[in-house]
Design an enzyme around this catalytic site. Structure first.
Site, PDB file in Angstrom:
ATOM      1  N   MET A 167      -8.886   8.357  -0.367  1.00 19.09           N
ATOM      2  CA  MET A 167      -9.775   8.732   0.750  1.00 19.09           C
ATOM      3  C   MET A 167     -10.248  10.169   0.549  1.00 19.09           C
ATOM      4  SD  MET A 167      -7.715   7.197   4.013  1.00 19.09           S
ATOM      5  CE  MET A 167      -6.772   5.666   3.908  1.00 19.09           C
ATOM      6  N   HIS A 189      -1.268  -1.164  -4.212  1.00 22.90           N
ATOM      7  CA  HIS A 189      -2.546  -0.764  -3.620  1.00 22.90           C
ATOM      8  C   HIS A 189      -2.535   0.744  -3.379  1.00 22.90           C
ATOM      9  CE1 HIS A 189      -6.120  -1.792  -1.149  1.00 22.90           C
ATOM     10  NE2 HIS A 189      -5.707  -0.841  -0.321  1.00 22.90           N
ATOM     11  N   SER A 219       0.825  -1.201   0.000  1.00 22.21           N
ATOM     12  CA  SER A 219       0.000   0.000   0.000  1.00 22.21           C
ATOM     13  C   SER A 219       0.862   1.255   0.000  1.00 22.21           C
ATOM     14  CB  SER A 219      -0.907   0.020   1.234  1.00 22.21           C
ATOM     15  OG  SER A 219      -1.502   1.295   1.349  1.00 22.21           O
ATOM     16  N   ASP A 248      -7.039  -6.415   3.963  1.00 24.82           N
ATOM     17  CA  ASP A 248      -6.387  -5.104   4.011  1.00 24.82           C
ATOM     18  C   ASP A 248      -6.433  -4.567   5.428  1.00 24.82           C
ATOM     19  OD1 ASP A 248      -5.374  -2.582   3.517  1.00 24.82           O
ATOM     20  OD2 ASP A 248      -7.103  -1.883   2.362  1.00 24.82           O
ATOM     21  N   ASP A 292      -4.700   3.825  -1.879  1.00 24.57           N
ATOM     22  CA  ASP A 292      -5.820   4.166  -1.002  1.00 24.57           C
ATOM     23  C   ASP A 292      -6.307   5.575  -1.291  1.00 24.57           C
ATOM     24  OD1 ASP A 292      -6.129   1.826   0.780  1.00 24.57           O
ATOM     25  OD2 ASP A 292      -4.036   2.255   1.278  1.00 24.57           O
TER      26      ASP A 292
END
Ligand code: DX5
Ligand code: ZN
Length: 216
Positions: free
Chosen positions: A32, A28, A5, A170, A30
């Protein structure tokens, strides 16, 4: 598959940071929005920039509201897999269809408290089920083993031929926890701090992959 990540990478050097994990399976990312989760990271323009330089296919985890509106853009940008949160979707089937029409795998994510049963009818439309093993929002949190029955149940349904899915976990995945997750049936492992916090990320990836393979 191991999916490091980027949340735990150096955001000022993302092009270098994806090179450091060139032997990972997915990277990965993320996303947000400070609404679905109480944190704000990056969005489509940054994902497009990462996509242009990444040696590894992108796995975009959208922790955002209104995924119907925003998710297809990540697929159009070339992400291999785009995952939306079940809790944020009004029509998960439509999102899955739009993602696949744009050429990506479609993923559905469940927060720790969200039951699998509520989404069994829509999962045939998806390629990936992401089971959160921490509350979404931040890296470096502790793994929640109480979520593993959900992974086990999903694996049972896949083995029985009822669903065809990558089962991704995750949150809090590291050398101490990956074996339990693999035993429960996960086959895609997101690891942020365990990879980018290591002195040698490539070696951390290889070690996690070997541990997971042994435990399955
Ligand atoms: C949390 C994110 C995770 C996070 C995992 O909301 O979805 O992908 O980066 O970080 P670690 O592996 O450090 O728990
Ligand atoms: Zn994530």
């Amino acid at each position: 598959m191991i999916a490091p990540s980027l949340l735990s990478a150096d955001f000022a050097r993302l092009a270098d940071e994806v090179q450091r994990i060139a032997d990972a399976d997915w990277v990965h990312v993320d996303v947000m929005d400070a609404h679905f989760v109480p944190n704000l990271t990056l969005g489509l323009p940054v994902v497009q920039a990462i996509q242009a330089v990444s040696p590894v296919p992108l796995d975009c985890h959208l922790m955002i509201e209104d995924p119907e509106r925003w998710a297809p853009g990540y697929a159009e940008a070339g992400a291999r897999n785009v995952t939306v949160h079940a809790e944020a979707c009004t029509d998960p089937r439509a999102v899955a269809r739009d993602l696949k029409a744009a050429g990506a795998l479609a993923g559905l994510a469940l927060k720790p408290g969200t039951p699998l049963e509520a989404y069994l009818d829509v999962l045939p439309e998806f390629d990936t089920l992401l089971v959160m093993t921490v509350e979404p929002g931040f890296g470096g949190q502790s793994f929640m083993p109480e979520v593993l029955p959900k992974v086990r149940e999903a694996r049972r349904l896949v083995e029985a031929g009822h669903l065809q899915l990558f089962l991704e976990v995750d949150g809090g995945i590291n050398a101490d926890t990956i074996e339990q997750a693999a035993e429960a049936g996960a086959d895609v492992f997101v690891a942020g701090s365990a990879v980018y916090g290591a002195d040698d990320p490539a070696q951390a990836i290889a070690a996690l992959r070997a541990q997971a393979a042994r435990a399955r």
